[in-house]
Design an enzyme around this catalytic site. Structure first.
Site, PDB file in Angstrom:
ATOM      1  N   GLY A  26    -155.727  62.836  26.569  1.00 42.32           N
ATOM      2  CA  GLY A  26    -156.739  63.354  25.748  1.00 42.32           C
ATOM      3  C   GLY A  26    -157.129  64.372  26.187  1.00 42.32           C
TER       4      GLY A  26
ATOM      5  N   GLU B 204    -157.707  53.541  29.473  1.00 41.86           N
ATOM      6  CA  GLU B 204    -158.632  53.362  28.826  1.00 41.86           C
ATOM      7  C   GLU B 204    -159.239  51.922  28.992  1.00 41.86           C
ATOM      8  OE1 GLU B 204    -157.626  55.211  25.240  1.00 41.86           O
ATOM      9  OE2 GLU B 204    -157.617  57.189  26.147  1.00 41.86           O
TER      10      GLU B 204
ATOM     11  N   SER C 194    -151.174  64.082  26.705  1.00 43.01           N
ATOM     12  CA  SER C 194    -151.519  65.385  26.060  1.00 43.01           C
ATOM     13  C   SER C 194    -149.854  65.603  25.573  1.00 43.01           C
ATOM     14  CB  SER C 194    -152.036  66.455  26.807  1.00 43.01           C
ATOM     15  OG  SER C 194    -153.662  65.932  26.934  1.00 43.01           O
TER      16      SER C 194
ATOM     17  N   HIS D  79    -153.658  50.385  30.079  1.00 43.86           N
ATOM     18  CA  HIS D  79    -153.779  51.642  29.695  1.00 43.86           C
ATOM     19  C   HIS D  79    -154.936  52.056  30.359  1.00 43.86           C
ATOM     20  CE1 HIS D  79    -155.110  55.008  27.358  1.00 43.86           C
ATOM     21  NE2 HIS D  79    -153.536  55.081  26.790  1.00 43.86           N
TER      22      HIS D  79
ATOM     23  N   GLY E   4    -150.498  59.820  22.268  1.00 43.27           N
ATOM     24  CA  GLY E   4    -151.977  59.612  21.688  1.00 43.27           C
ATOM     25  C   GLY E   4    -152.180  60.418  20.543  1.00 43.27           C
ATOM     26  N   GLY E   5    -152.968  61.430  20.827  1.00 43.17           N
ATOM     27  CA  GLY E   5    -153.581  62.343  19.814  1.00 43.17           C
ATOM     28  C   GLY E   5    -152.624  62.767  18.899  1.00 43.17           C
TER      29      GLY E   5
ATOM     30  N   ASN F  25    -149.425  55.904  20.532  1.00 46.98           N
ATOM     31  CA  ASN F  25    -150.567  55.133  20.513  1.00 46.98           C
ATOM     32  C   ASN F  25    -151.796  55.573  19.628  1.00 46.98           C
ATOM     33  OD1 ASN F  25    -153.049  53.514  21.689  1.00 46.98           O
ATOM     34  ND2 ASN F  25    -152.957  54.665  23.504  1.00 46.98           N
ATOM     35  N   TRP F  26    -152.295  54.659  18.653  1.00 44.54           N
ATOM     36  CA  TRP F  26    -153.237  55.350  17.784  1.00 44.54           C
ATOM     37  C   TRP F  26    -154.777  55.086  18.169  1.00 44.54           C
ATOM     38  CZ3 TRP F  26    -151.669  54.436  11.911  1.00 44.54           C
ATOM     39  CH2 TRP F  26    -150.461  55.388  11.685  1.00 44.54           C
ATOM     40  N   LYS F  27    -154.646  54.249  19.411  1.00 45.33           N
ATOM     41  CA  LYS F  27    -155.904  53.673  19.916  1.00 45.33           C
ATOM     42  C   LYS F  27    -156.984  53.413  18.716  1.00 45.33           C
ATOM     43  CE  LYS F  27    -155.194  57.487  23.295  1.00 45.33           C
ATOM     44  NZ  LYS F  27    -155.767  58.100  24.299  1.00 45.33           N
TER      45      LYS F  27
ATOM     46  N   GLU G 170    -149.117  58.062  33.189  1.00 40.97           N
ATOM     47  CA  GLU G 170    -149.969  58.699  32.595  1.00 40.97           C
ATOM     48  C   GLU G 170    -151.032  59.406  33.411  1.00 40.97           C
ATOM     49  OE1 GLU G 170    -150.020  57.737  28.147  1.00 40.97           O
ATOM     50  OE2 GLU G 170    -151.246  56.139  28.898  1.00 40.97           O
TER      51      GLU G 170
HETATM   52  C1  PEP Z   1    -152.531  57.959  25.436  1.00 41.22           C
HETATM   53  O1  PEP Z   1    -153.083  57.363  24.635  1.00 41.22           O
HETATM   54  O2  PEP Z   1    -151.809  56.990  25.974  1.00 41.22           O
HETATM   55  C2  PEP Z   1    -152.336  59.301  25.586  1.00 41.22           C
HETATM   56  C3  PEP Z   1    -151.355  59.742  26.357  1.00 41.22           C
HETATM   57  O3  PEP Z   1    -152.938  59.913  24.670  1.00 41.22           O
HETATM   58  P1  PEP Z   1    -152.873  61.630  24.564  1.00 41.22           P
HETATM   59  O4  PEP Z   1    -151.332  61.981  24.129  1.00 41.22           O
HETATM   60  O5  PEP Z   1    -153.868  61.898  23.528  1.00 41.22           O
HETATM   61  O6  PEP Z   1    -153.103  62.305  25.906  1.00 41.22           O
END
Ligand code: PEP
Length: 246
Positions: free
Chosen positions: A165, A93, A203, A91, A224-225, A9-11, A159
């Protein structure tokens, strides 16, 4: 062993230059049971599809509407038309910054399913709920309301919001316990014959991926990251692949 899923997930990150750099570094031997998809921002779906033909496409959101005067929206039908395999729904966010309610999330899920795009329903508790021992209650309520009228063809991403994040990850035991609870809940809704894949997100990185993929109830990861750089995403893909080969 059944399939594993790895979704990046590049957000709100990315550019043509970043996609070219990512594709230039990406070299991963596909594993028949590992499905890898990347969810860039909408404007980059096409560039990503061209640059990374080995990966499937995912979108980060979709509209509840099929078409019409809804400025700024992108429908699930358009995603299907484009060759998008998956779409994230609910999600944290979007729940947090766009006030998405469980009712809206259920509508988006239905729109994705009716368009033939597989929704990845994201659920997870806030830190306060975890500290109060209410994580099962919160996640069960999210599942019941999102899935009340849904079809079984979906993925679920657990999640925990406190792990997204933040660099904090659920321990493999915490993730496995939650996934087992989610599996039971989903079985009671759809019947035990539907094996809904349950991904962990929060994470995930090259260092913790092995231990998470080794959990019997973890069917993949939403990242994500660590999906923004080809090197770290490939290392996570390698962990998944090794796990499938054991
Ligand atoms: C996400 O964007 O769903 C996520 C889990 O991000 P991260 O891996 O950065 O925690």
């Amino acid at each position: 062993m059944s399939n594993l899923y790895l979704i990046g997930n590049w957000k709100q990150h990315g550019s043509h230059a970043a996609i070219q750099a990512f594709a230039g570094e990406w070299s991963f031997d596909p594993h028949a049971q590992l499905r890898i998809a990347v969810a860039p921002p909408f404007p980059y779906l096409q560039a990503l599809a061209a640059a990374l033909p080995d990966c499937q496409l995912a979108a980060q959101d979709c509209s509840v509407h099929l078409q019409g005067a809804y400025t700024g929206e992108v429908s699930a039908n358009m995603l299907a038309d484009f060759g998008c395999e998956f779409v994230l729904v609910g999600h944290s966010e979007r729940r947090q910054y766009h006030d998405e309610t469980d009712a809206l999330i259920a509508e988006k899920l239905a729109a994705a399913q009716s368009a033939g795009v597989t929704p990845i329903l994201c659920v997870g508790e806030q830190q306060a709920a975890r500290e109060a021992g209410k994580q099962d209650e919160v996640v069960r309520a999210q599942l019941r309301s999102a899935l009340a009228t849904a079809q079984p063809n979906l993925l679920i991403a657990y999640e925990p919001v406190w792990a997204i994040g933040t660099g904090l990850t659920a321990t493999p035991d915490q993730a496995n316990e939650m996934h087992e609870m989610i599996r039971q809940e989903v079985s009671s809704l759809f019947g035990a014959s539907h094996a809904t894949p349950i991904l962990y997100g929060g994470s995930v990185n090259a260092e913790n991926a092995d231990a998470l993929f080794a959990c019997p109830h973890v069917d993949g990861a939403l990242v994500g990251g660590a999906s923004l750089q080809a090197a770290s995403f490939m290392a996570i893909a390698q962990s998944a692949s090794n796990n499938l080969s054991h």
